[in-house]
Each structure stands twice: as C-alpha cells, then as structure tokens.
Write a protein that holds these residues in place. Sequence first.
Motif, mmCIF file in Angstrom:
data_model
loop_
_atom_site.group_PDB
_atom_site.id
_atom_site.type_symbol
_atom_site.label_atom_id
_atom_site.label_comp_id
_atom_site.label_asym_id
_atom_site.label_seq_id
_atom_site.Cartn_x
_atom_site.Cartn_y
_atom_site.Cartn_z
ATOM 1 N N SER A 161 31.894 -52.102 61.013
ATOM 2 C CA SER A 161 33.132 -51.935 61.153
ATOM 3 C C SER A 161 33.122 -50.992 62.245
ATOM 4 N N SER A 162 34.283 -50.652 62.173
ATOM 5 C CA SER A 162 34.987 -50.125 63.959
ATOM 6 C C SER A 162 35.308 -48.436 63.045
ATOM 7 N N LEU A 163 34.498 -48.148 62.416
ATOM 8 C CA LEU A 163 34.264 -46.353 61.979
ATOM 9 C C LEU A 163 32.980 -46.601 61.306
ATOM 10 N N THR A 164 32.553 -45.886 61.785
ATOM 11 C CA THR A 164 30.961 -44.735 61.176
ATOM 12 C C THR A 164 30.941 -44.602 59.352
ATOM 13 N N SER A 165 29.414 -45.359 58.829
ATOM 14 C CA SER A 165 29.007 -44.872 57.815
ATOM 15 C C SER A 165 30.012 -43.686 56.851
ATOM 16 N N ALA A 166 29.315 -42.680 57.822
ATOM 17 C CA ALA A 166 30.072 -41.638 58.004
ATOM 18 C C ALA A 166 31.711 -41.024 57.578
ATOM 19 N N GLU A 167 31.948 -41.334 58.768
ATOM 20 C CA GLU A 167 33.505 -41.475 58.241
ATOM 21 C C GLU A 167 34.217 -42.379 56.946
ATOM 22 N N ARG A 168 33.912 -43.548 57.253
ATOM 23 C CA ARG A 168 34.249 -44.158 55.193
ATOM 24 C C ARG A 168 33.893 -43.474 54.667
ATOM 25 N N GLU A 169 32.088 -42.588 54.188
ATOM 26 C CA GLU A 169 32.520 -41.723 53.159
ATOM 27 C C GLU A 169 33.720 -40.281 53.170
ATOM 28 N N LEU A 170 33.841 -40.008 54.246
ATOM 29 C CA LEU A 170 34.449 -39.458 54.432
ATOM 30 C C LEU A 170 36.429 -39.990 53.661
ATOM 31 N N ILE A 171 36.642 -40.534 54.072
ATOM 32 C CA ILE A 171 37.258 -41.840 53.561
ATOM 33 C C ILE A 171 37.225 -41.252 51.640
ATOM 34 N N ALA A 172 36.613 -42.188 51.314
ATOM 35 C CA ALA A 172 36.319 -42.286 50.356
ATOM 36 C C ALA A 172 36.030 -40.547 49.141
ATOM 37 N N THR A 173 35.360 -39.942 49.790
ATOM 38 C CA THR A 173 35.252 -37.982 49.261
ATOM 39 C C THR A 173 36.846 -37.776 49.289
ATOM 40 N N PHE A 174 37.813 -37.583 50.221
ATOM 41 C CA PHE A 174 39.080 -37.869 50.514
ATOM 42 C C PHE A 174 39.884 -37.494 49.096
ATOM 43 N N CYS A 208 32.446 -38.486 41.617
ATOM 44 C CA CYS A 208 32.890 -39.523 42.521
ATOM 45 C C CYS A 208 32.913 -38.148 43.631
ATOM 46 N N MET A 209 33.718 -36.998 43.785
ATOM 47 C CA MET A 209 33.990 -36.964 44.525
ATOM 48 C C MET A 209 32.635 -36.225 45.175
ATOM 49 N N ASN A 210 31.935 -35.549 44.560
ATOM 50 C CA ASN A 210 30.694 -34.580 44.863
ATOM 51 C C ASN A 210 29.238 -35.467 45.149
ATOM 52 N N SER A 211 30.047 -36.397 44.353
ATOM 53 C CA SER A 211 28.831 -37.358 45.025
ATOM 54 C C SER A 211 29.008 -37.919 46.474
ATOM 55 N N HIS A 212 30.259 -38.373 47.045
ATOM 56 C CA HIS A 212 30.520 -38.738 48.118
ATOM 57 C C HIS A 212 30.694 -38.203 49.047
ATOM 58 N N ALA A 213 31.265 -36.469 49.027
ATOM 59 C CA ALA A 213 30.809 -36.007 49.569
ATOM 60 C C ALA A 213 29.370 -35.160 50.161
ATOM 61 N N ALA A 214 28.368 -35.101 49.048
ATOM 62 C CA ALA A 214 26.977 -35.012 49.477
ATOM 63 C C ALA A 214 26.361 -36.858 50.141
ATOM 64 N N ILE A 215 27.199 -37.446 50.438
ATOM 65 C CA ILE A 215 26.552 -38.899 50.782
ATOM 66 C C ILE A 215 27.021 -38.049 52.166
ATOM 67 N N ALA A 216 28.404 -38.108 52.683
ATOM 68 C CA ALA A 216 28.694 -37.795 53.651
ATOM 69 C C ALA A 216 28.224 -36.635 54.523
ATOM 70 N N ARG A 217 27.989 -35.955 53.867
ATOM 71 C CA ARG A 217 27.224 -34.665 54.855
ATOM 72 C C ARG A 217 25.764 -35.006 55.012
ATOM 73 N N SER A 218 25.200 -35.543 54.039
ATOM 74 C CA SER A 218 23.981 -36.313 54.575
ATOM 75 C C SER A 218 24.735 -36.260 56.288
ATOM 76 N N LEU A 219 25.366 -38.236 56.046
ATOM 77 C CA LEU A 219 25.242 -38.829 57.190
ATOM 78 C C LEU A 219 25.781 -38.064 57.916
ATOM 79 N N PHE A 220 27.500 -36.790 58.203
ATOM 80 C CA PHE A 220 27.025 -36.637 59.312
ATOM 81 C C PHE A 220 26.444 -35.766 60.208
ATOM 82 N N GLY A 221 25.016 -35.083 59.072
ATOM 83 C CA GLY A 221 24.341 -34.286 59.649
ATOM 84 C C GLY A 221 25.315 -32.469 60.106
ATOM 85 N N ALA A 222 24.260 -32.290 62.106
ATOM 86 C CA ALA A 222 24.393 -31.141 62.304
ATOM 87 C C ALA A 222 26.255 -30.927 61.569
ATOM 88 N N ASP A 223 26.979 -31.813 61.598
ATOM 89 C CA ASP A 223 28.471 -31.835 61.650
ATOM 90 C C ASP A 223 29.118 -31.754 60.318
#
Lengths: 183, 183
Positions: free
Chosen positions: A39-52, A62-77
Amino acid sequence: MAHIDLPPGLPGITGLLTSYPETAKHLRGFAEALLRGPSSLTSAERELIATFVSAENECVFCMNSHAAIARSLFGADRDLVDHAIADFQRADLSDKMKALLVIAGKVQQDGRGVTEDDVAAARAAGADDKAIHDTVLTAAAFCMFNRYVDGLGTWAPEDAAAYEQAGALRAEKGYLYVAGCDE
Amino acid sequence: MAHIDLPPGLPGITGLLTSYPETAKHLRGFAEALLRGPSSLTSAERELIATFVSAENECVFCMNSHAAIARSLFGADRDLVDHAIADFQRADLSDKMKALLVIAGKVQQDGRGVTEDDVAAARAAGADDKAIHDTVLTAAAFCMFNRYVDGLGTWAPEDAAAYEQAGALRAEKGYLYVAGCDE
C-alpha cells in the motif's frame, strides 16, 4: 454475556474467529491484505484509521486492540495514536493523514457522504488512488468488524496491559498468526 | 464519477474487485462462505438479509444486485423479496426470519443495539446459534460492502434487467466465479 455460545477466555473477535472458522479464514486473510499488504500507506497509518473508526463506533474491544497495534507500529511516535483519537485535526499528523481521516469519518457514517472535495483535498496533500481506496475499505471494514464484535455481545477486557501485550504480538506477527490465549 | 480510477463498464463493487485483487480475493471467499457455505439458514434467507441491510443503507447497487440473487434463489416465492424490503413485518415470512431481520436492522444501525430480548425472540422462533451468528455477520458485512461501493462513488446501472441477469448468474455460480462483463 455474549448472545451465542463462545469459548471462555477469548475476548472480542477472538472467540468468534475460533468458533466460526469458515468465515474466520477469510476475515484473517482480508485483514492481513488490507492492513499489512502492499500500500502507499504504512501499516501504522492503516491501523490508525482502523482505530479511529472503531473509536467513532465506540467498539471498546476493537478500539483498544487496534490502538495498541498502532502504538506498537508507530514506536517513538506512539502518542500520536491517542492524540488522533482525541482530536485528529489538532494531532501532529501529516495533512495527508488528516484528509484521509476526514474521509474515514464520512465512511463511518455513510459511504455516500464522501465528496469530490474530500477526495481532492486528500490528493492535494499527497494521497494516491491506493491510499484513498485503502482508507475507504479500511473504514468500511471496521464498520463490519465493530458490528460483528458488538452485535454478538462479546466481552472486552478492562486491563490496558492485556491490550498492549496482544497488540505488540499482533503488530509483530500479523493477522494470519493464531495462538489461542496469546491473541 | 468514481473517486478513483476504475475500469469502464464494471459497476458497483465489480470494478473495485477487478482493480484491487489483493483484497478482492479474500472478499470473494468471505462472501462465498458467509452467504453460500454451511448454515442453518438457506442461501435465499441470507441473501434476503443482505438485501434488507443494503436497502436500509440505501446502497442502490448492492440492494438491486442482492435482491436479484435472492429472487433467483427463492424461485416461486420471489415476490417475498420485494415484500420484505417494503415492510418485512407484513411480508409472508416465517417468525424466525422476521426475528432475524429485527436483529439485522439493529446491527445495521449499531451492533450494540441488539438486545437479549431480540435474541430470545429469534431462538423462540427456531433460530440456533449459527443462524444468529450468520445474521449478525451478514448484516455487519453489508455495512462494509455498502460503504465500500458508495464511499468510492462507484456507479450503479439503472436497467433492472441487467441486475436480474447478473443475479441469476451469481445465484447459480456463486461468489468465486469471475467473468468480466458477465458479472
């Protein structure tokens, strides 16, 4: 209590996927392709959309699960995730991500709400067809997953640490990985 | 005009599935398992739920497409489909189907709306866990498909005969069948 008989100890969608493997097989493959495939979006960006979208649908699991995945993928951010859920327009996100979250929010309400201006704004900020497609399909998909999880009355853990641990594992191993209580 | 570049002549979801095969592969398999796989509901009943939810979401392409498939599967009882869309409580449907459509209508709005009483009414009318599961997941799935189709601004044919012909073919061959302009 869930509306149908589900195995104990498996919260949210995990009990459903375990008990109904015929559809689960395709849902896992779909999530993997949608959120982690090319994808032209990173997995972190797609997980952020899923979380939102899950937050907009107030689907706690779903919100808590995907927020945790997104946090892990964003790392320092990682703080970006909670900032985006709280108020994405004021979060430190790119103009592209903000424009895509506007589209995701419209899709969450009703697909017909997306306007040519919404799409033009996303393109002006650098989104290509694939980014727009993946944003709309991710938002649409979580309108399904959220309803699947909540429509059958599944339970959601209250322990934040449980989501963080499961999210880090999912971020590492992806959606095809199945491991009973590790989920 | 669609919000992204799609092949001409392929309406609704068909252009999206053709242009985005990585996700399409799983969406086709999912639809086949959900709507045509083993279930305590007939395929005609599941297509009726899909049609009803698409009508509630006012997704013209999905509603007309699945109504045509449902009509083909109901055969001599084909008029049931239009009666159910117009007012399912007054249609000549079983109490079980009416109770399941109540649940599908709740899921279409918000998964959290399904109550224990809704589920108890469906069970009293003969629905088992699998029927309740398949009703919720079908309703949830069409909240995705409808948003995918409308969120990307795809076009819907206005010719009723085109839907009937495509619906009869889909009813016969299922969702894994792909044949360009035959879709």
